[in-house]
Write a protein that holds these residues in place. Structure first.
Motif, short mmCIF file in Angstrom:
data_model
loop_
_atom_site.label_atom_id
_atom_site.label_comp_id
_atom_site.label_asym_id
_atom_site.label_seq_id
_atom_site.Cartn_x
_atom_site.Cartn_y
_atom_site.Cartn_z
N MET A 152 33.82 20.61 5.17
CA MET A 152 33.63 19.72 6.33
C MET A 152 34.99 19.29 6.87
O MET A 152 35.89 18.92 6.10
CB MET A 152 32.82 18.49 5.94
CG MET A 152 32.60 17.50 7.08
SD MET A 152 31.61 16.04 6.62
CE MET A 152 29.98 16.76 6.55
N LYS A 153 35.13 19.34 8.17
CA LYS A 153 36.37 18.93 8.81
C LYS A 153 36.41 17.41 8.98
O LYS A 153 35.37 16.75 9.08
CB LYS A 153 36.54 19.61 10.16
CG LYS A 153 36.55 21.14 10.09
CD LYS A 153 37.67 21.64 9.19
CE LYS A 153 37.72 23.16 9.15
NZ LYS A 153 38.78 23.65 8.25
N ILE A 154 37.61 16.87 9.03
CA ILE A 154 37.77 15.42 9.11
C ILE A 154 37.03 14.80 10.30
O ILE A 154 36.36 13.76 10.12
CB ILE A 154 39.27 15.04 9.13
CG1 ILE A 154 39.86 15.23 7.72
CG2 ILE A 154 39.46 13.59 9.59
CD1 ILE A 154 41.34 14.94 7.61
N PRO A 155 37.08 15.36 11.52
CA PRO A 155 36.36 14.73 12.63
C PRO A 155 34.87 14.57 12.35
O PRO A 155 34.29 13.52 12.64
CB PRO A 155 36.62 15.70 13.79
CG PRO A 155 37.93 16.33 13.46
CD PRO A 155 37.88 16.52 11.97
N ASP A 156 34.24 15.60 11.79
CA ASP A 156 32.81 15.52 11.46
C ASP A 156 32.57 14.52 10.34
O ASP A 156 31.59 13.76 10.35
CB ASP A 156 32.29 16.90 11.04
CG ASP A 156 32.41 17.93 12.16
OD1 ASP A 156 32.23 17.54 13.33
OD2 ASP A 156 32.71 19.09 11.86
#
Length: 208
Positions: A1-5
Protein backbone atom coordinates in the motif's frame (compact mmCIF):
# COMPACT_ATOMS: atom_id res chain seq x y z
CA UNK A 1 0.00 0.00 0.00
CA UNK A 2 1.27 3.45 -0.91
CA UNK A 3 1.40 6.22 1.68
CA UNK A 4 -1.36 8.38 0.08
CA UNK A 5 -3.84 5.47 0.19
CA UNK A 6 -2.70 4.52 3.69
CA UNK A 7 -3.26 8.04 5.01
CA UNK A 8 -6.84 7.99 3.76
CA UNK A 9 -7.51 4.72 5.58
CA UNK A 10 -6.09 5.89 8.93
CA UNK A 11 -7.36 9.48 8.84
CA UNK A 12 -10.10 9.07 11.45
CA UNK A 13 -7.94 6.91 13.72
CA UNK A 14 -5.14 9.47 13.72
CA UNK A 15 -7.53 12.32 14.50
CA UNK A 16 -8.94 10.35 17.43
CA UNK A 17 -5.54 9.40 18.82
CA UNK A 18 -4.11 12.92 18.64
CA UNK A 19 -7.19 14.38 20.34
CA UNK A 20 -6.96 11.83 23.15
CA UNK A 21 -3.23 12.40 23.66
CA UNK A 22 -3.67 16.09 24.36
CA UNK A 23 -6.90 15.68 26.31
CA UNK A 24 -5.12 13.35 28.72
CA UNK A 25 -2.07 15.59 28.93
CA UNK A 26 -4.16 18.72 29.57
CA UNK A 27 -6.04 17.02 32.41
CA UNK A 28 -2.76 16.03 34.05
CA UNK A 29 -1.29 19.52 33.72
CA UNK A 30 -4.39 21.19 35.20
CA UNK A 31 -4.44 18.94 38.25
CA UNK A 32 -0.78 19.58 38.98
CA UNK A 33 -1.19 23.33 38.49
CA UNK A 34 -4.07 23.53 40.97
CA UNK A 35 -2.10 21.72 43.66
CA UNK A 36 1.02 23.79 43.01
CA UNK A 37 -0.95 27.05 43.41
CA UNK A 38 -2.41 25.97 46.76
CA UNK A 39 0.98 24.75 47.99
CA UNK A 40 2.59 28.08 47.04
CA UNK A 41 -0.12 30.10 48.81
CA UNK A 42 0.29 28.03 51.98
CA UNK A 43 4.06 28.40 51.96
CA UNK A 44 3.74 32.17 51.51
CA UNK A 45 1.37 32.47 54.46
CA UNK A 46 3.68 30.52 56.75
CA UNK A 47 6.69 32.52 55.59
CA UNK A 48 4.96 35.77 56.54
CA UNK A 49 3.88 34.49 59.95
CA UNK A 50 7.39 33.16 60.67
CA UNK A 51 8.89 36.52 59.69
CA UNK A 52 6.60 38.36 62.11
CA UNK A 53 7.28 35.80 64.84
CA UNK A 54 11.02 36.50 64.48
CA UNK A 55 10.34 40.23 64.51
CA UNK A 56 7.80 40.68 67.34
CA UNK A 57 8.23 44.48 67.31
CA UNK A 58 6.49 44.43 63.91
CA UNK A 59 3.58 42.40 65.24
CA UNK A 60 1.93 44.76 67.70
CA UNK A 61 -1.57 43.71 66.73
CA UNK A 62 -0.91 39.97 66.57
CA UNK A 63 -0.95 39.92 62.80
CA UNK A 64 1.57 37.09 62.65
CA UNK A 65 -0.69 34.82 64.70
CA UNK A 66 -3.66 35.83 62.60
CA UNK A 67 -1.83 35.02 59.38
CA UNK A 68 -0.75 31.66 60.79
CA UNK A 69 -4.23 30.55 61.76
CA UNK A 70 -5.80 32.00 58.63
CA UNK A 71 -3.28 30.05 56.62
CA UNK A 72 -3.90 26.90 58.61
CA UNK A 73 -7.67 27.04 58.56
CA UNK A 74 -7.97 28.72 55.17
CA UNK A 75 -5.54 27.98 52.40
CA UNK A 76 -3.87 25.10 54.22
CA UNK A 77 -7.21 23.44 54.84
CA UNK A 78 -7.97 23.75 51.14
CA UNK A 79 -4.53 22.39 50.39
CA UNK A 80 -5.10 19.48 52.77
CA UNK A 81 -8.27 18.44 51.05
CA UNK A 82 -6.83 19.13 47.63
CA UNK A 83 -3.80 17.03 48.49
CA UNK A 84 -6.04 14.24 49.70
CA UNK A 85 -7.91 14.53 46.44
CA UNK A 86 -4.63 14.60 44.53
CA UNK A 87 -3.37 11.51 46.33
CA UNK A 88 -6.52 9.77 45.27
CA UNK A 89 -5.95 11.04 41.73
CA UNK A 90 -2.22 10.28 41.90
CA UNK A 91 -2.90 6.62 41.25
CA UNK A 92 -4.59 7.75 38.07
CA UNK A 93 -1.74 10.15 37.28
CA UNK A 94 0.59 7.25 36.61
CA UNK A 95 -2.12 5.62 34.52
CA UNK A 96 -2.62 8.87 32.60
CA UNK A 97 1.10 9.19 32.00
CA UNK A 98 1.10 5.65 30.70
CA UNK A 99 -1.95 6.46 28.58
CA UNK A 100 -0.29 9.53 27.08
CA UNK A 101 2.86 7.54 26.28
CA UNK A 102 0.89 4.62 24.86
CA UNK A 103 -1.30 6.84 22.69
CA UNK A 104 1.78 8.72 21.49
CA UNK A 105 3.43 5.40 20.71
CA UNK A 106 0.37 4.47 18.65
CA UNK A 107 0.74 7.65 16.63
CA UNK A 108 4.39 6.82 15.96
CA UNK A 109 3.30 3.31 14.98
CA UNK A 110 0.93 4.78 12.40
CA UNK A 111 3.86 6.72 10.97
CA UNK A 112 6.25 3.80 10.99
CA UNK A 113 3.67 1.47 9.45
CA UNK A 114 3.07 3.85 6.57
CA UNK A 115 6.78 3.96 5.80
CA UNK A 116 7.08 0.18 6.09
CA UNK A 117 4.09 -0.53 3.84
CA UNK A 118 5.35 1.86 1.15
CA UNK A 119 9.10 1.17 1.23
CA UNK A 120 9.60 -2.06 3.14
CA UNK A 121 11.55 -2.67 6.35
CA UNK A 122 14.78 -1.35 4.83
CA UNK A 123 13.05 1.91 3.81
CA UNK A 124 14.60 1.66 0.36
CA UNK A 125 13.96 4.86 -1.56
CA UNK A 126 12.22 6.63 1.30
CA UNK A 127 12.84 10.40 1.27
CA UNK A 128 14.41 11.93 4.36
CA UNK A 129 11.53 14.33 4.87
CA UNK A 130 12.46 17.42 6.86
CA UNK A 131 15.58 17.41 9.02
CA UNK A 132 14.97 17.68 12.77
CA UNK A 133 17.97 18.32 15.02
CA UNK A 134 20.23 16.96 12.30
CA UNK A 135 18.20 13.76 11.88
CA UNK A 136 15.91 12.89 8.94
CA UNK A 137 12.21 12.75 9.76
CA UNK A 138 11.83 9.17 8.58
CA UNK A 139 14.68 8.09 10.88
CA UNK A 140 13.16 9.79 13.93
CA UNK A 141 9.75 8.20 13.32
CA UNK A 142 11.30 4.76 12.84
CA UNK A 143 13.64 4.83 15.82
CA UNK A 144 11.16 6.58 18.15
CA UNK A 145 8.58 3.90 17.46
CA UNK A 146 11.22 1.27 18.30
CA UNK A 147 12.11 3.07 21.53
CA UNK A 148 8.46 3.31 22.60
CA UNK A 149 7.98 -0.40 21.91
CA UNK A 150 11.18 -1.80 23.45
CA UNK A 151 12.22 0.54 26.28
CA UNK A 152 11.05 -1.87 29.01
CA UNK A 153 13.28 -4.69 27.86
CA UNK A 154 16.08 -2.33 26.82
CA UNK A 155 16.74 -4.26 23.62
CA UNK A 156 17.71 -1.37 21.38
CA UNK A 157 19.50 -1.66 18.09
CA UNK A 158 22.40 0.71 17.54
CA UNK A 159 20.46 3.11 15.27
CA UNK A 160 17.87 3.69 18.01
CA UNK A 161 20.57 4.40 20.59
CA UNK A 162 22.40 6.77 18.26
CA UNK A 163 19.19 8.62 17.39
CA UNK A 164 18.27 9.32 21.00
CA UNK A 165 21.80 10.14 22.06
CA UNK A 166 21.92 12.71 19.27
CA UNK A 167 18.57 14.17 20.34
CA UNK A 168 19.82 14.36 23.93
CA UNK A 169 22.87 16.29 22.75
CA UNK A 170 21.23 18.52 20.16
CA UNK A 171 17.77 19.12 21.64
CA UNK A 172 17.19 18.23 25.29
CA UNK A 173 18.92 15.95 27.83
CA UNK A 174 15.51 14.42 28.54
CA UNK A 175 15.97 12.27 25.44
CA UNK A 176 18.82 10.59 27.28
CA UNK A 177 16.16 8.83 29.37
CA UNK A 178 15.34 6.53 26.46
CA UNK A 179 16.43 3.44 28.40
CA UNK A 180 14.09 3.98 31.34
CA UNK A 181 10.75 5.15 29.90
CA UNK A 182 8.84 5.73 26.72
CA UNK A 183 9.64 9.07 25.15
CA UNK A 184 6.90 8.87 22.53
CA UNK A 185 5.10 11.97 23.83
CA UNK A 186 8.32 13.98 23.88
CA UNK A 187 8.99 12.90 20.30
CA UNK A 188 5.61 13.98 18.97
CA UNK A 189 6.14 17.25 20.80
CA UNK A 190 9.52 17.64 19.10
CA UNK A 191 7.89 16.95 15.73
CA UNK A 192 5.11 19.43 16.44
CA UNK A 193 2.34 16.87 16.01
CA UNK A 194 -0.24 18.84 17.98
CA UNK A 195 -3.01 17.95 15.55
CA UNK A 196 -3.71 15.38 12.87
CA UNK A 197 -2.92 17.83 10.07
CA UNK A 198 0.66 18.19 11.29
CA UNK A 199 1.08 14.42 11.23
CA UNK A 200 -0.34 14.11 7.71
CA UNK A 201 1.79 17.00 6.46
CA UNK A 202 4.94 15.24 7.64
CA UNK A 203 3.90 11.88 6.24
CA UNK A 204 3.32 13.44 2.81
CA UNK A 205 6.96 14.56 2.85
CA UNK A 206 7.87 10.88 2.76
CA UNK A 207 6.16 10.20 -0.54
CA UNK A 208 8.68 9.57 -3.32
Amino acid sequence: MKIPDYLIEIHHAVETVVEEIYREQDALIKTRAELAALTAATADGYRRSEFLAMNPDLDDDGLGTAIHWDTYFGVDKDRYYKKAEYEDVAQRVAARQFSVAALSGSLLQYGKQGISLHYGKKRTGCPDGRIVAGIPLNEIIWQARNQALHWEDGSFHEPTTKCFEKLATNVDPIFGEFKVRSLAFEIIGLLGWKNADAFFTDMKLLIA
